[in-house]
Scaffold this motif. Structure first.
Motif, PDB file in Angstrom:
ATOM      1  N   LYS A   1       0.831  -1.213   0.000  1.00 21.60           N
ATOM      2  CA  LYS A   1       0.000   0.000   0.000  1.00 21.60           C
ATOM      3  C   LYS A   1       0.862   1.259   0.000  1.00 21.60           C
ATOM      4  O   LYS A   1       0.502   2.269  -0.615  1.00 21.60           O
ATOM      5  N   HIS A   2       1.992   1.201   0.670  1.00 21.86           N
ATOM      6  CA  HIS A   2       2.933   2.316   0.685  1.00 21.86           C
ATOM      7  C   HIS A   2       3.408   2.613  -0.730  1.00 21.86           C
ATOM      8  O   HIS A   2       3.474   3.764  -1.166  1.00 21.86           O
ATOM      9  N   GLU A   3       3.728   1.561  -1.477  1.00 21.55           N
ATOM     10  CA  GLU A   3       4.164   1.741  -2.862  1.00 21.55           C
ATOM     11  C   GLU A   3       3.031   2.321  -3.715  1.00 21.55           C
ATOM     12  O   GLU A   3       3.252   3.220  -4.534  1.00 21.55           O
TER      13      GLU A   3
ATOM     14  N   HIS B   1       0.582   4.187  -2.747  1.00 16.91           N
ATOM     15  CA  HIS B   1       0.453   5.590  -2.337  1.00 16.91           C
ATOM     16  C   HIS B   1       1.455   6.471  -3.085  1.00 16.91           C
ATOM     17  O   HIS B   1       1.101   7.499  -3.655  1.00 16.91           O
ATOM     18  N   HIS B   2       2.707   6.047  -3.107  1.00 23.48           N
ATOM     19  CA  HIS B   2       3.730   6.848  -3.780  1.00 23.48           C
ATOM     20  C   HIS B   2       3.576   6.811  -5.296  1.00 23.48           C
ATOM     21  O   HIS B   2       3.945   7.761  -5.983  1.00 23.48           O
ATOM     22  N   ARG B   3       3.021   5.754  -5.822  1.00 22.09           N
ATOM     23  CA  ARG B   3       2.745   5.693  -7.255  1.00 22.09           C
ATOM     24  C   ARG B   3       1.750   6.788  -7.639  1.00 22.09           C
ATOM     25  O   ARG B   3       1.886   7.419  -8.693  1.00 22.09           O
ATOM     26  N   GLY B   4       0.773   7.016  -6.797  1.00 28.16           N
ATOM     27  CA  GLY B   4      -0.176   8.105  -7.051  1.00 28.16           C
ATOM     28  C   GLY B   4       0.534   9.448  -7.097  1.00 28.16           C
ATOM     29  O   GLY B   4       0.242  10.290  -7.956  1.00 28.16           O
ATOM     30  N   GLN B   5       1.462   9.657  -6.189  1.00 26.73           N
ATOM     31  CA  GLN B   5       2.234  10.895  -6.203  1.00 26.73           C
ATOM     32  C   GLN B   5       3.061  10.998  -7.482  1.00 26.73           C
ATOM     33  O   GLN B   5       3.170  12.077  -8.071  1.00 26.73           O
TER      34      GLN B   5
END
Length: 166
Positions: A126-128, A130-134
């Motif tokens: 989920k952390h990855e 999240h950063h993919r969205g950024q």
């Protein structure tokens, strides 16, 4: 939360392919794209997905090959994508080689909380995401095309001759 190694492997292989779609689109020039002054630029954000960040997996006792969190962000977008590929394979090998389905129920202390290793893997994925969205926001600002993750992107809708849904 993952309860079996195969469920994590399948999910992470799929999610990492999506991440690679983005990383493979980056250009060296795009790595300096910032959302606003004082915030992480596209290069360090992409690199954050490569290095051993914040001990999520290492903190749960998983040992794998990855650049140190303090390592310098490469100036080459290709280098970042290649490093991500290598780290992803290292993580998959480490999980398969060192953890079992039973180990996923073991607890570890993470950020002042008690998590299972299966929960830790879930939060890692989920952390990855999240950063993919950024990454996609910064990529749009840099004028790069964005690949769809869970459905077509605007560019992909156009490529198949469809109007972009609003």
């Amino acid at each position: 939360m993952y309860t079996t190694i195969p469920s994590f492997i399948t999910d992470y292989e799929n999610e990492s392919r999506s991440t690679l779609k983005l990383l493979d689109t980056l250009t060296d020039a795009s790595l300096s794209q910032e959302v606003a002054p004082g915030f992480r630029t596209l290069g360090p954000l992409a690199w954050h997905l490569v290095h051993k960040d914040h001990g999520l997996l290492t903190g749960a006792g998983l040992s794998f090959k990855a650049p140190a969190a303090e390592s310098e962000t490469p100036a080459s977008a290709v280098s970042i994508a290649e490093a991500y590929r290598a780290v992803t394979q290292s993580i998959l090998s480490a999980v398969c080689g060192h953890w079992s389905d039973e180990a996923l129920e073991e607890t570890v202390q993470m950020f002042g909380q008690t998590w299972t290793k299966g929960q830790t893997l879930s939060i890692f994925v989920k952390h990855e995401i999240h950063h993919r969205g950024q990454l996609t926001i910064l990529m749009r600002q840099a004028g790069l095309p964005v690949a769809g993750m869970y459905g077509p992107s605007k560019e992909e809708w156009s490529a198949i001759g469809m109007d972009t849904p609003v």
